[in-house]
Each structure stands twice: as C-alpha cells, then as structure tokens.
Scaffold this motif. Structure first.
Motif, mmCIF file in Angstrom:
data_model
loop_
_atom_site.group_PDB
_atom_site.id
_atom_site.type_symbol
_atom_site.label_atom_id
_atom_site.label_comp_id
_atom_site.label_asym_id
_atom_site.label_seq_id
_atom_site.Cartn_x
_atom_site.Cartn_y
_atom_site.Cartn_z
ATOM 1 N N VAL A 172 -5.097 8.658 1.963
ATOM 2 C CA VAL A 172 -6.315 7.687 1.724
ATOM 3 C C VAL A 172 -7.189 8.430 0.613
ATOM 4 O O VAL A 172 -7.151 9.498 0.362
ATOM 5 C CB VAL A 172 -6.865 7.410 3.094
ATOM 6 C CG1 VAL A 172 -6.360 6.504 3.816
ATOM 7 C CG2 VAL A 172 -7.353 8.628 3.918
ATOM 8 N N THR A 211 -6.152 1.760 5.332
ATOM 9 C CA THR A 211 -6.760 1.619 3.858
ATOM 10 C C THR A 211 -7.889 0.891 4.156
ATOM 11 O O THR A 211 -8.278 -0.147 4.187
ATOM 12 C CB THR A 211 -5.692 0.725 2.953
ATOM 13 O OG1 THR A 211 -6.481 0.281 1.930
ATOM 14 C CG2 THR A 211 -5.226 -0.397 3.741
ATOM 15 N N ASN A 241 -6.102 -1.708 -3.934
ATOM 16 C CA ASN A 241 -5.468 -0.303 -3.775
ATOM 17 C C ASN A 241 -4.619 0.141 -4.746
ATOM 18 O O ASN A 241 -4.146 1.301 -4.901
ATOM 19 C CB ASN A 241 -4.583 -0.517 -2.529
ATOM 20 C CG ASN A 241 -5.170 -0.504 -1.073
ATOM 21 O OD1 ASN A 241 -6.408 0.077 -1.066
ATOM 22 N ND2 ASN A 241 -4.317 -0.887 -0.277
ATOM 23 N N THR A 246 0.897 -1.154 0.234
ATOM 24 C CA THR A 246 -0.093 0.053 0.101
ATOM 25 C C THR A 246 0.804 1.439 -0.051
ATOM 26 O O THR A 246 0.676 1.939 -0.809
ATOM 27 C CB THR A 246 -0.942 0.061 1.190
ATOM 28 O OG1 THR A 246 -1.849 -1.173 1.399
ATOM 29 C CG2 THR A 246 -1.892 1.040 1.266
#
Lengths: 108, 256
Positions: B151, B94, B122, A18
C-alpha cells in the motif's frame, strides 16, 4: 441491498486489478534493476510520488469546498516545523500536525 | 533465473545493512558499529527486526486507524452488510478506493466501471516496484504477501528509509498496516450505531505522514550518495569491485 454474487464479483475484479498493478511491475523491474535509467528514476521518484500522495491527502482534508484549506495549511507548517526542528521523529511530527488540524477544525 | 541473479548480486549490498535496524533514520548509523558480516538469523536479531518493523508502522497507523473507522462507519451507515468492511479491507486493501467502492456497490455500478475506476485510481502502484525492497523477503509466500500489501504507506515508509530492510522487519510492517486497516474498519462497524460520525480531521494524519516522509526521502537520497561515494573512493574497495560499477551504484537504487 446488493446481491451477494455482485459484491463478490466486485471484490474479485478489484483484487485482480490491484494485485496485478502491484505485482507485475516487479517481474518487469527485477531484471532491469541495474539499468542506469531505472536508477535515476528510483532517485527522484520516491520524493515525487510522496509529494503527490501528500497533495492528494491534503486535498481530502481540505474538504469538498476547500473550506478547511487554511486549517490544513497551518497544520502542514506545524508538521514541517516539528519534523525539522524536533529531530525528525515521525510519530511526534505526525501527532503535532494532526492535533493542530483537529483542534483548528473543531475551534474554527 | 534472472531474478535469482539479481538477488545474489544484491546480497553484498544488503548485508551491510542487514544487521542495522532501518526503521528510523539514524538507527542505521547506530547499528553499523556492531554489525557482523554474516546475515542475521538468530532469534534476538529476529525479534529486533520485528520490533523495528512494528515501530516504523506506528506513525502511519495513526492515520490508518481513524480512516479505517470512518470506512467501517460508512459501510454500515450506507446500509451495506457489515462484513463488507473487513472483506474489502482484507482482500482488496486499497484505502481510498474502498470508500469509492461503497458508493459504486450501492449504485450497482457495472463491473467494467468498477474495473476502470480501479485501474485509474491504483495505477500509481506500478511505480512502487522500482524501489520497494521486495528482494529482502526470501520466502515465496512472503513475497506474494509483500506485493499484496504494497500500500502507499508501505511504499512510502520504505522509500523514505530505504536501507537495511529484511523479511523480518518488512513483513511485520505490512502486517501491522493490514491489521490497523482491518481493525479500524471493524471498530467503525461497531461504533456506527453509537456515534453520529467519526471525529473530524483525524484523517490529516496521513497527509502529515506523507509530508514527513517527503522530507526524509529528500535527505536519505543525499546521505546515501555521500556515503556511497566515500566508500567507492577508498582503496580497499578497488580490488574487489570494478570502480565504474561502484560509482554507478551510487545512484539511489543502491539504497534498497
């Protein structure tokens, strides 16, 4: 109950991927920020991405079997009407839309 | 090296908005009249910027807190240790993926499956770099945090209202999102034993937020182009900057 070592590994893997997806593009994009292509991309991307985010969250709200789709549809109309009609106050529009949806879901 | 050049070039653009508090559409116009040319560093300016960042975070908070609560409840009610909620929310941060991870951890999914799911869910984040105002943040540590906390909500709020962000408004915005999300998760952990389930329908707040931000980003794109064209057309501008660059700057990335 999963082992702690496994959980830590999952957190580490998800964090690495991420953070990479969030951070690496800056290294690529920063030198290219003046390019015409990226400029036009930046022109339409925000609105396009936000439509996608709105659509996916709408899908989540509509429920697994789309049972709440009519409720969500009405709440979307209320949100848009409140935003355009009441001076684009985000808090007010989001509040009106959310209250509408919660009310409809609990009543019907 | 190249980064440094871009930042320097970006500076004249950002000072026009540095004094204005960007969060709400309309605030930029209100602040423009009193704007001084120097970058703002005084304590009152700083306070104002922090306040504007926090104000801009409120609407998204209405969605993040209830979903965070739902997430915390899911963690506890599925039998996972409670600390997983704050750890996932703090380290990974997330939203939607964390709910998926609960199921995968319960099923002891292979790490490769976790990695592939993360990549797919993602992947959208790679596009956020194009317009996210990272260059507004000066400190290295601050930039690392701004990237970590990039985000959907942080991207969307800045993209819908792109002018005039500074480190002092951007980082409080992101810290607020992080706090709402972790705090919601902890509240969910605490409530898991008391409530049969979260209040149904509150998660619609995020959908409503993205709808309003779509409407705002359509408008701010039009407005900034109009403002930029007017500026390029003024004779005062011609001596200082080659006009071609000025016009080409009227495409929306000049809004950053």
């Amino acid at each position: 109950m999963p082992e702690t070592g496994y959980v830590v590994a999952v957190v580490a893997v998800v964090f690495a991927i991420t953070f990479g997806l969030r951070a690496l593009p800056f290294a690529l994009v920063m030198p290219l920020r003046e390019s015409a292509f990226l400029r036009s991309l930046a022109a339409w991307m925000p609105a396009g991405l936000m439509v996608i985010l709105a659509a996916t969250t709408l899908r989540d709200s509509a429920g697994a079997a789309w049972g709440h789709l009519p409720h969500a549809g009405i709440a979307v109309v209320v949100t848009v009407a409140a935003h355009l009609g009441l001076g684009r106050s985000t808090l007010l529009s989001v509040g009106a839309g959310t209250l509408t949806f919660v009310g409809l879901v609990h009543l019907f | 090296m190249q980064k440094q050049q871009v930042i320097e070039r970006a500076e004249p653009v950002s000072t026009t908005g540095a004094e204005t508090v960007p969060a709400e559409p309309g605030a930029a116009e209100a602040g423009a009249a009193e704007a001084a040319p120097a970058p703002s560093t005084t304590a009152t300016d700083r306070r104002r910027q922090i306040a504007s960042g926090l104000r801009a975070s409120l609407a998204a908070g209405m969605g993040l807190v209830p979903i965070g609560i739902a997430f915390g409840m899911v963690v506890v009610q599925s039998g996972l240790p409670w600390w997983l909620a704050p750890v996932l929310s703090g380290v990974v941060f997330t939203g939607s993926l964390e709910l998926l991870l609960v199921g995968m951890i319960l099923a002891a999914a292979p790490l490769a499956t976790v990695a592939l799911t993360t990549l797919l869910v993602n992947f959208r984040h790679v596009f956020y770099a194009i317009s996210f105002p990272l260059s507004a943040v000066r400190s290295r540590l601050g930039r690392l945090y701004a990237m970590h906390a990039l985000v959907d909500e942080a991207y969307a709020v800045t993209a819908a209202s792109p002018r005039g962000w500074t480190g002092w408004s951007l980082l409080p915005l992101q810290l607020a999102f992080h706090t709402y999300w972790i705090g919601g998760g902890l509240a969910g952990v605490a409530l898991a034993h008391l409530l049969p389930g979260p209040i149904e329908g509150l998660e619609f707040a995020l959908c409503a937020l993205f709808i309003t931000l779509t409407l705002d980003s359509c408008r701010s794109g039009r407005e900034s182009r109009r403002r930029c064209w007017a500026e390029c057309a003024s004779p005062a501008r011609w001596s200082s900057s080659p006009s071609m660059r000025c016009w080409s700057g009227c495409w929306p990335s000049s809004r950053r």
